[in-house]
Design a protein around this motif. Structure first.
Motif: not given
Length: 51
Positions: A8, A31-32, A34, A44-45
């Motif tokens: 993360t 990846v994604t 949030i 960020a992941y």
């Protein structure tokens, strides 16, 4: 079978591209994203294949 490691990453809205580009150069894939703990921050992941 592929194996991945994950991380993360705190992102600042004024430097998001630079931060993601730096991680991408090290082989990390986004990846994604949030919302973070405050409006100026995102999380960020990231993932990459383990060697």
């Amino acid at each position: 079978m592929k194996r991945y490691e994950y991380s993360t990453v705190p992102l600042l809205t004024h430097a998001t591209k630079q931060i993601l580009d730096n991680w991408g150069q090290d082989g990390w894939e986004l990846v994604t994203v949030i919302p973070g703990p405050n409006p100026e921050q995102l999380v960020a992941y990231m993932k990459r294949e383990k060697a």
